[in-house]
Design a protein around this motif. Structure first.
Motif, PDB file in Angstrom:
ATOM      1  N   GLY A 113     -12.753   6.503  -8.384  1.00 24.55           N
ATOM      2  CA  GLY A 113     -11.556   5.557  -8.730  1.00 24.55           C
ATOM      3  C   GLY A 113     -10.427   6.668  -8.387  1.00 24.55           C
ATOM      4  O   GLY A 113     -10.689   5.866  -7.227  1.00 24.55           O
ATOM      5  N   GLY A 114      -9.363   5.963  -9.039  1.00 24.27           N
ATOM      6  CA  GLY A 114      -7.859   5.203  -8.305  1.00 24.27           C
ATOM      7  C   GLY A 114      -7.525   7.366  -7.252  1.00 24.27           C
ATOM      8  O   GLY A 114      -7.399   6.137  -6.805  1.00 24.27           O
ATOM      9  N   SER A 115      -8.243   7.956  -8.027  1.00 31.81           N
ATOM     10  CA  SER A 115      -7.077   9.257  -7.822  1.00 31.81           C
ATOM     11  C   SER A 115      -8.046   9.260  -6.822  1.00 31.81           C
ATOM     12  O   SER A 115      -7.127   9.952  -5.131  1.00 31.81           O
ATOM     13  CB  SER A 115      -7.547  10.165  -8.863  1.00 31.81           C
ATOM     14  OG  SER A 115      -6.373  10.535  -9.473  1.00 31.81           O
ATOM     15  N   VAL A 118      -6.687   7.343  -4.132  1.00 30.62           N
ATOM     16  CA  VAL A 118      -5.187   7.454  -3.002  1.00 30.62           C
ATOM     17  C   VAL A 118      -5.392   9.085  -2.460  1.00 30.62           C
ATOM     18  O   VAL A 118      -4.856   8.614  -1.567  1.00 30.62           O
ATOM     19  CB  VAL A 118      -4.082   7.594  -4.767  1.00 30.62           C
ATOM     20  CG1 VAL A 118      -3.490   8.461  -4.008  1.00 30.62           C
ATOM     21  CG2 VAL A 118      -3.470   6.933  -5.273  1.00 30.62           C
ATOM     22  N   TYR A 147       3.250   6.831 -10.864  1.00 28.53           N
ATOM     23  CA  TYR A 147       1.879   7.950 -10.796  1.00 28.53           C
ATOM     24  C   TYR A 147       1.114   7.482 -10.139  1.00 28.53           C
ATOM     25  O   TYR A 147       0.893   5.923 -10.052  1.00 28.53           O
ATOM     26  CB  TYR A 147       1.097   7.407 -12.245  1.00 28.53           C
ATOM     27  CG  TYR A 147       0.096   8.136 -13.079  1.00 28.53           C
ATOM     28  CD1 TYR A 147       0.357   9.044 -13.531  1.00 28.53           C
ATOM     29  CD2 TYR A 147      -1.241   7.577 -13.274  1.00 28.53           C
ATOM     30  CE1 TYR A 147      -1.084   9.827 -13.917  1.00 28.53           C
ATOM     31  CE2 TYR A 147      -2.362   8.542 -13.334  1.00 28.53           C
ATOM     32  CZ  TYR A 147      -2.370  10.045 -13.667  1.00 28.53           C
ATOM     33  OH  TYR A 147      -3.035  10.174 -13.976  1.00 28.53           O
ATOM     34  N   HIS A 148       0.192   7.812  -9.053  1.00 25.07           N
ATOM     35  CA  HIS A 148      -0.842   7.681  -8.542  1.00 25.07           C
ATOM     36  C   HIS A 148      -2.064   8.490  -8.856  1.00 25.07           C
ATOM     37  O   HIS A 148      -2.501   9.076  -8.056  1.00 25.07           O
ATOM     38  CB  HIS A 148       0.083   8.072  -6.840  1.00 25.07           C
ATOM     39  CG  HIS A 148       1.324   7.126  -6.692  1.00 25.07           C
ATOM     40  ND1 HIS A 148       0.373   5.643  -6.175  1.00 25.07           N
ATOM     41  CD2 HIS A 148       2.350   7.201  -6.624  1.00 25.07           C
ATOM     42  CE1 HIS A 148       1.626   4.965  -6.361  1.00 25.07           C
ATOM     43  NE2 HIS A 148       2.778   5.729  -6.390  1.00 25.07           N
ATOM     44  N   GLY A 149      -2.216   9.386  -9.564  1.00 31.32           N
ATOM     45  CA  GLY A 149      -3.317  10.270  -9.871  1.00 31.32           C
ATOM     46  C   GLY A 149      -3.073  11.366 -10.138  1.00 31.32           C
ATOM     47  O   GLY A 149      -1.863  12.136 -10.256  1.00 31.32           O
ATOM     48  N   GLU A 220       3.334   1.185  -5.254  1.00 29.15           N
ATOM     49  CA  GLU A 220       2.570   0.177  -6.881  1.00 29.15           C
ATOM     50  C   GLU A 220       3.742  -1.414  -6.208  1.00 29.15           C
ATOM     51  O   GLU A 220       4.639  -1.316  -5.994  1.00 29.15           O
ATOM     52  CB  GLU A 220       2.090   0.128  -7.869  1.00 29.15           C
ATOM     53  CG  GLU A 220       1.322   1.378  -8.097  1.00 29.15           C
ATOM     54  CD  GLU A 220       1.778   1.608  -9.652  1.00 29.15           C
ATOM     55  OE1 GLU A 220       1.060   1.325 -10.396  1.00 29.15           O
ATOM     56  OE2 GLU A 220       2.842   2.650 -10.110  1.00 29.15           O
ATOM     57  N   ASP A 253      -0.391   0.821  -3.846  1.00 28.76           N
ATOM     58  CA  ASP A 253      -1.397   1.438  -4.600  1.00 28.76           C
ATOM     59  C   ASP A 253      -1.502   0.227  -5.419  1.00 28.76           C
ATOM     60  O   ASP A 253      -1.101   0.460  -6.437  1.00 28.76           O
ATOM     61  CB  ASP A 253      -1.041   2.713  -5.492  1.00 28.76           C
ATOM     62  CG  ASP A 253      -2.390   3.819  -5.879  1.00 28.76           C
ATOM     63  OD1 ASP A 253      -2.666   2.655  -6.193  1.00 28.76           O
ATOM     64  OD2 ASP A 253      -1.511   4.647  -6.040  1.00 28.76           O
ATOM     65  N   VAL A 255      -4.218   0.383  -7.903  1.00 30.73           N
ATOM     66  CA  VAL A 255      -5.353   0.549  -9.013  1.00 30.73           C
ATOM     67  C   VAL A 255      -4.815   0.251 -10.284  1.00 30.73           C
ATOM     68  O   VAL A 255      -6.269  -0.715 -10.587  1.00 30.73           O
ATOM     69  CB  VAL A 255      -5.137   2.333  -9.363  1.00 30.73           C
ATOM     70  CG1 VAL A 255      -5.693   3.041 -10.505  1.00 30.73           C
ATOM     71  CG2 VAL A 255      -5.803   3.055  -7.983  1.00 30.73           C
ATOM     72  N   ILE A 256      -3.892  -0.559 -10.548  1.00 28.69           N
ATOM     73  CA  ILE A 256      -4.045  -0.921 -11.725  1.00 28.69           C
ATOM     74  C   ILE A 256      -3.225  -2.941 -10.673  1.00 28.69           C
ATOM     75  O   ILE A 256      -4.342  -3.949 -11.330  1.00 28.69           O
ATOM     76  CB  ILE A 256      -2.710  -1.126 -12.941  1.00 28.69           C
ATOM     77  CG1 ILE A 256      -2.959   0.238 -12.893  1.00 28.69           C
ATOM     78  CG2 ILE A 256      -1.921  -1.875 -13.510  1.00 28.69           C
ATOM     79  CD1 ILE A 256      -1.188   0.897 -14.344  1.00 28.69           C
ATOM     80  N   LYS A 282      -9.890   0.761 -11.470  1.00 30.58           N
ATOM     81  CA  LYS A 282     -10.442   0.117 -12.666  1.00 30.58           C
ATOM     82  C   LYS A 282     -10.229  -1.099 -13.069  1.00 30.58           C
ATOM     83  O   LYS A 282     -11.606  -1.745 -13.143  1.00 30.58           O
ATOM     84  CB  LYS A 282      -8.382  -0.111 -13.172  1.00 30.58           C
ATOM     85  CG  LYS A 282      -7.596   1.967 -13.375  1.00 30.58           C
ATOM     86  CD  LYS A 282      -6.581   1.170 -14.170  1.00 30.58           C
ATOM     87  CE  LYS A 282      -5.949   2.290 -13.778  1.00 30.58           C
ATOM     88  NZ  LYS A 282      -6.082   3.069 -15.072  1.00 30.58           N
TER      89      LYS A 282
HETATM   90  N1  PLP Z   1      -3.044   4.999  -8.636  1.00 26.93           N
HETATM   91  C1  PLP Z   1      -2.389   4.225  -9.904  1.00 26.93           C
HETATM   92  C2  PLP Z   1      -1.342   3.089  -9.343  1.00 26.93           C
HETATM   93  C3  PLP Z   1      -2.629   4.427 -11.546  1.00 26.93           C
HETATM   94  O1  PLP Z   1      -2.648   3.701 -11.980  1.00 26.93           O
HETATM   95  C4  PLP Z   1      -3.885   5.134 -11.674  1.00 26.93           C
HETATM   96  C5  PLP Z   1      -4.292   5.215 -12.944  1.00 26.93           C
HETATM   97  O2  PLP Z   1      -3.642   4.698 -13.929  1.00 26.93           O
HETATM   98  C6  PLP Z   1      -4.508   6.502 -10.489  1.00 26.93           C
HETATM   99  C7  PLP Z   1      -3.692   5.867  -9.491  1.00 26.93           C
HETATM  100  C8  PLP Z   1      -5.612   7.012 -10.811  1.00 26.93           C
HETATM  101  O3  PLP Z   1      -7.027   6.952 -11.229  1.00 26.93           O
HETATM  102  P1  PLP Z   1      -7.200   7.216 -11.821  1.00 26.93           P
HETATM  103  O4  PLP Z   1      -7.475   7.573 -13.268  1.00 26.93           O
HETATM  104  O5  PLP Z   1      -8.970   6.345 -11.781  1.00 26.93           O
HETATM  105  O6  PLP Z   1      -8.006   7.939 -11.190  1.00 26.93           O
END
Ligand code: PLP
Length: 453
Positions: A113-115, A118, A147-149, A220, A253, A255-256, A282
């Motif tokens: 996933g995203g976290s 990162v 927000y990066h996780g 982002e 980043d 993720v979105i 995502k």
């Molecule tokens: N980075 C960004 C820009 C995000 O928006 C998110 C989650 O919304 C994340 C990282 C973390 O992703 P995850 O919830 O899949 O761990």
């Protein structure tokens, strides 16, 4: 099981993420099925999914192709790791992603996933600089409110104080600089043109930290938290130049902001900059199975290619065969239905449907691009006066969140910065959905302003 039984069990056993326990008994909505841009709850109520789940479901709900891809792969090879081994799905997906990314971002490190993506990018930056003889470089700079996780490394990069505080002390070496909130910019909000002081602020933080200790800048393309902050013209050219001058990696980043959310496969392509690393998740699978990726440039991967040195990092479920099969089928839908072209053709109509609400005094600004918008709510549009904490709490959690759901719209009402409503529908959405979103927002915001203005 019926709705009441589910609510009772959920209330007793389910630990909802970022959710208070026990206070949502009556209002809890349990989502049961979806089709296209709509979902239905366990009481049969229909909603338009204006947030694509959580910025995830690009191709919409109920896609049989994705269910079949998952089932077929599970029957053939349900699990195998990408530690030491590979499997065809991971190999083919990595090659496909490398072919879609901007420039020489050719090396794909899968995550769940995203976290994790990162977290992986920060760790790679640190090991990369040790490998190339710059062991002092370990710090990261990111932007306020971002927000990066939630894992401890990713949370340290996250710039939201309220989320960080319960877990401090966090990982040392994460510092924060200005974001690109032009509406409330303390340097140039009143000027005709942006001065790019927000980009220069990143350089000032780098200099204050000693540039030779900084490994990476994480940003982002369009910052989500705070409400879809679009960078000013020239921002990323300046930021790229700052990173290059100081020998620092630029991590995008996404993720979105990838997989069509901004009208291109990758947000950096839409905004015209070349990152050293992209993190994504995502929309890669449209959420039908969990998967993320960190995609590194040839230069960053070089110390690990043919040298015997490995990146000492991994996750059991990363690059899961079922998730890779779903991602491939998801990308097939993007191509077959030209979803990127669809977003490009329709984004102006979406924006117009939201701009139409600016006659309401509570609407301060509409901002965003592609299929990703924030509407900032204000107490006084002339002065941009915002709401007090109590007013904002009532407006978002006490009124709008529930009222929008009653009216059949899922979106996000958020005040991690100033109060905003965020929209990020499935990429298949078109004029009918935009009209419906407009109507519901108009009704709810008109009712809200009658009570708070
Ligand atoms: N980075 C960004 C820009 C995000 O928006 C998110 C989650 O919304 C994340 C990282 C973390 O992703 P995850 O919830 O899949 O761990």
């Amino acid at each position: 099981m019926q709705h009441d039984g589910l609510v009772e069990l959920a209330n007793r056993h389910l630990w909802g993420h970022f959710t208070t326990i026990g206070s949502t008994v009556d209002g809890m909505r349990i989502m049961e099925r979806g089709d296209g841009c709509h979902v239905w709850d366990s009481q049969g109520n229909q909603y338009i999914d204006g947030l694509a789940g959580l910025f995830v479901t690009q191709v919409g709900h109920g896609r049989r192709e994705l269910a079949e891809a998952a089932g077929d792969q599970a029957a053939k090879l349900g699990y195998f790791p990408i530690w030491t081994y590979a499997h065809p799905g991971a190999v083919e997906l990595a090659a496909r992603l490398a072919g879609m990314t901007p420039g020489d971002l050719n090396r794909v490190f899968f995550t769940s996933g995203g976290s994790e993506a990162v977290e992986s990018a920060w760790k790679l930056a640190r090991q990369y600089f040790k490998a190339v003889g710059q062991p002092k470089r370990h710090k990261v700079i990111s932007r306020n409110l971002s927000y990066h996780g939630t894992s401890l490394g990713a949370l340290s990069i996250t710039g939201l104080q309220a989320l960080r505080e319960p877990f401090e002390p966090l990982v040392p070496g994460a510092c924060h600089a200005a974001n690109t909130n032009r509406y409330r910019c303390s340097w140039c909000a009143g000027d005709a043109a942006c001065t790019l002081a927000c980009a220069d602020d990143i350089e000032q933080v780098i200099e204050a930290q000693d540039p030779e200790t900084v490994a990476a800048v994480f940003v982002e393309p369009v910052q989500n938290a705070g409400g879809c902050f679009v960078p000013p013209d020239g921002y990323f050219a300046r930021l790229r130049e700052i990173c290059d001058r100081h020998g620092i990696l630029l991590v995008s980043d996404e993720v979105i902001c990838s997989f069509g959310r901004l009208g291109e496969m990758f947000g950096s392509a839409r905004l015209g900059y070349q990152p050293d690393i992209i993190t994504c998740a995502k929309g890669l699978t449209s959420g039908y199975a969990p998967l993320g990726a960190m995609i590194a440039s040839d230069r960053v991967a070089e110390p690990f290619v043919g040298t015997g040195e490995s990146f000492l990092h991994g996750f059991t479920f990363a690059g899961h065969p079922v998730s890779c099969a779903v991602a491939m089928a998801n990308l097939d839908i993007f191509e077959k239905e030209d979803l990127i072209g669809h977003v490009q053709a329709n984004e102006d109509r979406f924006r117009a449907a939201l701009d139409d609400l600016t006659d309401l005094p509570i609407v301060g600004e509409v901002r965003g691009m592609g299929y990703f918008y924030g509407i900032e709510l204000v107490k006084d549009r002339e002065t941009k006066e915002t709401f007090t904490e109590e007013e904002s709490d009532w407006l978002l959690r006490g009124f709008l969140s529930n009222r929008l759901l009653e009216l059949g719209l899922i979106c996000r009402a958020d005040d991690r910065g100033e109060p905003v409503i965020q929209l990020s529908p499935p990429l298949i959405a078109g004029p009918d959905e935009f009209d419906r979103i407009n109507q519901i927002l108009r009704t709810a915001l008109t009712e809200a302003q009658a009570q708070v203005l």
